[in-house]
Design an enzyme around this catalytic site. Structure first.
Site, PDB file in Angstrom:
ATOM      1  N   CYS A 267       0.823  -1.203   0.000  1.00  5.25           N
ATOM      2  CA  CYS A 267       0.000   0.000   0.000  1.00  5.25           C
ATOM      3  C   CYS A 267       0.863   1.261   0.000  1.00  5.25           C
ATOM      4  CB  CYS A 267      -0.980  -0.041   1.177  1.00  5.25           C
ATOM      5  SG  CYS A 267      -2.425   1.019   0.952  1.00  5.25           S
ATOM      6  N   HIS A 352      -3.933  -5.189  -0.133  1.00  7.90           N
ATOM      7  CA  HIS A 352      -3.661  -5.755   1.190  1.00  7.90           C
ATOM      8  C   HIS A 352      -3.759  -7.282   1.156  1.00  7.90           C
ATOM      9  CE1 HIS A 352      -3.483  -2.214   3.923  1.00  7.90           C
ATOM     10  NE2 HIS A 352      -4.041  -1.639   2.864  1.00  7.90           N
ATOM     11  N   GLU A 354      -2.924  -9.354   3.401  1.00  6.27           N
ATOM     12  CA  GLU A 354      -3.333  -9.911   4.693  1.00  6.27           C
ATOM     13  C   GLU A 354      -4.843 -10.005   4.808  1.00  6.27           C
ATOM     14  OE1 GLU A 354      -4.153  -5.699   5.368  1.00  6.27           O
ATOM     15  OE2 GLU A 354      -2.613  -6.802   4.291  1.00  6.27           O
TER      16      GLU A 354
END
EC number: 6.3.5.5
Length: 394
Positions: A267, A352, A354
Site C-alpha cells: 500500500c 492488502h 493480509e
C-alpha cells in the site's frame, strides 16, 4: 413513534444530507470516502490508513455483530467519522464485548445514519472524494436535539468543510507511527525483519510472524543506519494514510536501502518504493476501498480478488530506467497494483494481501517474501523477475 436526534452531513460542494445521530455526539470533519466491504467495519475503523477520513459503508446495515477487541487493527479507531444507511443498536456475537455504538462513544467516533448512501456514493464516484462535516444537533442545540438545522446553519458547516485542510501534501504518518521500536512476540525463532511503521495493521504483523519472520517494528523516521544496526534479514514498508509525496525522509531511506536487503512494500509502502526510484504518484478520483477488487497477476495470468484501501497510485511509466516492472494490474481501471525491481529482491503491491477484512487470494505474497529472504546472497540479490518469473506467482 421513537424520536431520533438529528444530524447532517455537509459537503464542500454545497450538498447537505439530513439524517440521524449515532455514536459519539459531536462534530467532525474529514475527507469523505466509501468502502464496498459487506463486513469488517471494526477493522476498517481501526485501520490507521483511514486517518483523516470519514468512511461511508455502502452495505446498508452495519453493526449487527458488535465489536470484538481481538479484531482491532490498532489500539483505537482512526477514522474521523462513519456513515451508514442504518446502524444496528443491538448485536449478536459470542466473541463481541460491546455494541458498535458503545465502541464509538468510548473512542469519540462521530457518525450519521439514515441518509441515502447510494446517492452519496454515486456523487463521490462521479465527482471524486470531497471534504465533509458530520454535525449532531444535540451537540450544538442540547436543548432541542430533535429539531432541524436551519439553512444558515447548514451553510456554516459547508464552509467549514471547504476550509478544512486537504490531505494532499500533508504528512499524516506522524499521527499514526509508533513512537519507539518494539519487537513483536513470536513462538519460534525466525528471520528478523524490520517493519517501517507508517500506520501498520496488526494483522500484517501477524501474517509475517506466521511465515517465520521475527518482526521488529520501528518508527517511520528510522534511518538506514538504525535499520542496519538491528542486523535484519529483510525490510518491510507498511501501509499508512494519506499522500506519499511529502514523506521525503521515507523515500530517502527506501532508496538507500534498495539492494541491501530483500524488501516488501504494501500500500503506502508500495508508493514509497515508486517515489524512491524516481517515479511519481497521483491522486485517484475516488480510490479503491473494499474487499472485491479484481487484480491480474501478470506473471501467472491468475486473477485475484483483493482487499484494498488507497486513494493514490504509482505511475509506473514515470520510474526511470525501467527500474521496476509491473507484476499486477487492476482489472477495473488498469492502474498498477504490483511491481518488482528488475535487479534487486524488492517487490511491492498496492493492495492488502493480509485481507482483514477481505479474501485470502494473495496471502502467498508473505510466503514469497520469506523465500526472497532465504535466497538472498548477501547483497547481490538475485533478480526476482528474470531469474525465476514464477517466484511471485501462485
Amino acid at each position: 413513534m421513537i424520536r431520533k436526534e438529528r444530524a447532517i452531513l455537509a459537503l464542500e460542494d454545497g450538498t447537505v444530507y439530513r439524517g440521524y445521530a449515532f455514536g459519539y455526539r459531536g462534530e467532525t470533519v474529514g475527507e469523505v470516502v466509501f468502502n464496498t466491504s459487506m463486513t469488517g467495519y471494526q477493522e476498517i475503523m481501526t485501520d490507521p490508513s483511514y486517518n483523516g477520513q470519514i468512511v461511508t459503508i455502502t452495505y446498508p446495515h452495519v453493526g449487527n455483530y458488535g465489536v470484538a477487541i481481538y479484531d482491532m487493527e490498532s489500539n483505537k479507531p482512526y477514522v474521523r467519522g462513519f456513515i451508514s444507511r442504518e446502524f444496528s443498536g443491538e448485536y449478536s456475537n459470542y466473541r463481541a464485548q460491546q455494541s458498535l455504538e458503545a465502541f464509538m462513544q468510548q473512542y469519540g467516533v462521530v457518525s450519521i445514519q439514515g441518509i441515502d448512501t447510494r446517492a452519496l456514493v454515486r456523487r463521490l464516484r462521479s465527482g471524486g472524494v470531497v471534504k465533509g462535516v458530520i454535525a449532531h444537533r444535540s451537540f450544538t442545540h442540547p436543548e432541542d436535539p430533535y429539531g432541524e438545522f436551519t439553512p444558515a446553519e447548514e451553510q456554516i458547516y459547508v464552509q467549514r468543510a471547504r476550509d478544512h485542510q486537504d490531505i494532499d501534501g500533508f504528512d499524516m504518518t506522524k499521527e499514526v507511527t509508533t513512537a519507539l521500536p518494539y519487537a513483536f512476540p513470536t513462538l519460534r525463532q525466525g528471520k528478523r525483519v524490520v517493519l517501517m511503521d507508517f500506520g501498520i495493521k496488526h494483522t500484517i504483523i501477524e501474517r509475517l510472524a506466521e511465515v517465520g519472520i521475527e518482526p521488529i517494528v520501528v518508527p517511520a523516521h528510522t534511518t538506514p543506519a538504525q535499520i542496519m544496526a538491528l542486523q535484519p534479514h529483510g525490510l518491510f514498508l507498511s501501509n499508512g494514510p494519506g499522500d506519499p509525496a511529502p514523506l521525503e525522509y521515507a523515500h530517502k531511506t527506501a532508496w538507500e536501502m534498495m539492494g541491501l536487503l530483500p524488501t516488501f512494500g504494501i500500500c503506502l509502502g508500495h508508493q514509497i518504493l515508486g517515489l524512491a526510484a524516481g517515479g511519481q504518484t497521483f491522486k485517484m478520483k475516488f480510490g479503491h476501498r473494499g474487499g472485491n477488487q479484481p487484480v491480474k497477476n501478470l506473471l501467472t495470468g491468475n486473477v485475484e480478488i483483493t482487499s484494498q484501501n488507497h486513494g493514490y497510485a504509482v505511475d509506473l511509466d514515470s520510474i526511470p530506467n525501467g527500474a521496476f516492472v509491473a507484476t499486477h494490474v487492476n482489472l477495473n481501471d488498469g492502474t498498477l497494483e504490483g511491481m518488482a525491481h528488475s535487479r534487486y529482491p524488492v517487490f511491492s503491491v498496492q493492495y492488502h494481501p493480509e485481507a482483514s477484512p477481505g479474501p485470502h487470494d494473495s496471502r502467498y505474497l508473505f510466503d514469497r517474501f520469506i523465500e526472497e529472504i532465504d535466497a538472498f546472497d548477501g547483497g547481490n540479490g538475485t533478480p526476482i523477475i528474470k531469474a525465476n518469473p514464477g517466484r511471485l506467482g501462485v
